[in-house]
Design a protein around this motif. Structure first.
Motif, PDB file in Angstrom:
ATOM      1  N   PHE A  11       1.192  -0.900   0.153  1.00  0.00           N
ATOM      2  CA  PHE A  11       0.190  -0.419   0.110  1.00  0.00           C
ATOM      3  C   PHE A  11       1.178   1.021  -0.207  1.00  0.00           C
ATOM      4  N   LYS A  13       2.237   4.715  -1.417  1.00  0.00           N
ATOM      5  CA  LYS A  13       2.308   5.991  -2.258  1.00  0.00           C
ATOM      6  C   LYS A  13       3.144   5.771  -3.104  1.00  0.00           C
ATOM      7  N   TYR A  31      -6.634   2.096   2.275  1.00  0.00           N
ATOM      8  CA  TYR A  31      -7.082   1.454   0.143  1.00  0.00           C
ATOM      9  C   TYR A  31      -7.706   2.623  -0.763  1.00  0.00           C
ATOM     10  N   SER A  34      -3.823   5.030  -0.126  1.00  0.00           N
ATOM     11  CA  SER A  34      -2.187   4.524   0.304  1.00  0.00           C
ATOM     12  C   SER A  34      -1.760   5.531   1.555  1.00  0.00           C
TER      13      SER A  34
END
Length: 535
Positions: A11, A13, A31, A34
């Protein structure tokens, strides 16, 4: 409610956060964005067709700016009290307590904002009785526990005084180096019209080692605006603290004139919860919880269906147990559903007073949320007050202690100086580089104090939209519905110490092993609330 999947490094970014994302990263969703926030935007999508109630959140903290344009409509008003008539109209023991109470009671020109540390008070209290004993075996049985506390307080006191004196010595050394650098530079710049660039150029032409070093030091000091005035201001401040916070003869209650060893000696202080406004802390906390939303002023709080009840007990130094206990009872008796206490200390002279007040809050269905502290310590092994765990026994179920997470979905998910503990830290929440309000405008700050405010904001949403929930149910929902992170992280560490490179599971550092999540909490609250209505 389906159990959400645990978050992993997948997850992360990939690109840096935008300015807008940084502005309110703690409200984002792991979700969809991120970003390891509390999913507040998603929560409000869930709530868009629901109507909530306004609830009271007490902020037991410093004096608070109740006139701030983004907070003034969020401040609790005691409707049973007639303003400024010098009469206790509601018979609660406090005269003209229109917006709450100021137990510190500072006034312009006094130094009530500086108080002693708890370990200094402990030494003062027991010194005449216990100073003659050197060994535990010599101490009468009835004084044994107090003697252990007294010894521990003296160890802390000596350590902190040594540190303060070393800091004073360090600033004096900097001052000496600065003046020596000025003296050397004057030979080359008689008008003292030097810049960092000029000093760097000069440094390369000097052959004398000592002069080169002095010019190098001066270039550094000029670059960072360090001069004699800067040094002296720090020296004076450290000496001031030695003369107040660490001084056994300093009377930090002279304007209150109460007996701090008597819980029944009240009221004291005054009704001016705004006080001198010299400290911003409570204003920051209140803004995170309840600043007006969508008004294009300041920031958006987590829930503006809130009235903030300011109860001022905090100053520079350690809070008094008596003030904390009485403020909790005031909040409970005057309708608060949540009490946020973004405060903490290593020592407590009267933990039973505070614990009794927390039990009183539990009996009246009030939730208490407090910060875990910013010492980088395992508070399963190191004391941190207030606590729901006295002598190894959890005494109440209406108490949440919160640690601090960052926006990093990696080994640095927990902020480096946040306290932790599988037993005594209940949950984590964003508290790193959080935008909040001060009397001077919008600022960014970091600490478990802000994390506590985030959880108080989430708890207020649950009480607002599901008023049939109890304080214990809200606590359990917050802990059970948090986001799980399947990550190995670095443990926090105290300032001045080396960080342990060995990583541990994020889930091992708090009771829940999770980060608070507003959306998940609301889904679970809906389920619990519906089941209760069917009974």
């Amino acid at each position: 409610m389906q159990k959400p999947q645990a978050i992993t490094t997948t997850f992360i970014k990939k690109q840096p956060l935008t300015k807008a994302e940084n502005q309110n990263w703690h409200l984002k969703d792991i979700y969809t964005d991120s970003i390891p926030g509390i999913s507040l935007e998603k929560a409000y999508d869930f709530l868009k067709n629901k109507k909530g109630d306004t609830i009271i959140v007490a902020v037991i903290d410093t004096e608070l700016d109740i006139d701030h344009e983004d907070l003034k409509d969020q401040i609790w008003i005691n409707k049973d009290e007639i303003p400024n008539n010098n009469i206790d109209d509601d018979n609660n023991g406090y005269i003209d307590d229109i917006n709450g109470w100021n137990y510190v009671g500072s006034k312009k020109g006094d130094d009530a904002l500086y108080t002693s540390y708890e370990y200094v008070r402990i030494i003062k209290k027991y010194d005449s009785l216990l100073k003659y004993y050197n060994l535990l075996s010599e101490v009468p049985k009835e004084h044994l526990e107090n003697f252990k506390l007294y010894q521990k307080a003296y160890i802390k006191y000596d350590s902190e005084v040594d540190y303060k004196n070393s800091e004073i010595a360090r600033y004096k050394r900097i001052n000496t180096r600065y003046n020596k650098g000025k003296s050397v530079a004057k030979k080359y710049f008689p008008k003292e019209d030097y810049t960092v660039a000029k000093l760097d150029s000069l440094k390369s032409t000097i052959n004398k080692k000592n002069e080169k070093k002095s010019i190098s030091n001066l270039a550094y000091y000029v670059k960072y605006d360090i001069d004699e005035k800067w040094c002296n201001s720090y020296i004076e401040f450290e000496e001031f603290k030695l003369n107040t916070l660490f001084n056994f003869n300093y009377n930090d209650r002279r304007s209150r004139k109460d007996n701090t060893n008597d819980i029944n000696d009240y009221p004291y202080g005054n009704n001016d919860v705004q006080g001198t406004q010299l400290i911003n802390h409570a204003t920051q906390i209140a803004s995170i919880i309840a600043a007006q939303r969508n008004n294009k002023i300041g920031i958006d709080g987590i829930n503006d269906l809130v009235k903030i009840m300011p109860l001022s007990i905090a100053a520079v130094g350690d809070d008094f147990d008596k003030d904390i206990a009485l403020a909790i009872r005031y909040a409970v008796d005057n309708g608060a559903k949540i009490i946020n206490m973004s405060l903490g200390k290593e020592f407590s002279m009267y933990p039973e007073w505070v614990n009794d007040a927390i039990k009183y809050a539990q009996d009246k269905n009030v939730l208490i949320i407090t910060s875990a502290g910013n010492n980088g310590l395992n508070i399963d092994k190191n004391d941190d007050f207030p606590t729901d765990n006295l002598k190894g026994v959890e005494t109440v179920q209406n108490f949440i202690k919160v640690g601090n997470t960052s926006k990093n979905i990696n080994s640095k998910l927990i902020f480096s100086n946040s306290n932790y503990g599988k037993k005594n830290v209940d949950i984590y929440a964003p508290g790193t580089k959080i935008n909040c309000l001060s009397r001077y405008g919008e600022i960014t700050d970091t600490g478990t104090s802000l994390s506590s405010a985030v959880v108080s904001g989430v708890a207020s949403l649950l009480f607002s939209y599901y008023p049939n929930l109890t304080a214990i149910e809200v606590k359990n929902i917050i802990l059970e519905s948090g986001s799980s992170y399947d990550l190995m992280v670095l443990k926090p560490y105290p300032n001045g110490e080396k960080r342990d490179p060995k990583k541990v599971p994020f889930s091992s550092l708090s009771k829940s092993g999770k980060i608070v999540n507003a959306y998940n909490a609301l889904l679970m609250a809906e389920e619990v609330s519906k089941k209760k209505k069917k009974r």
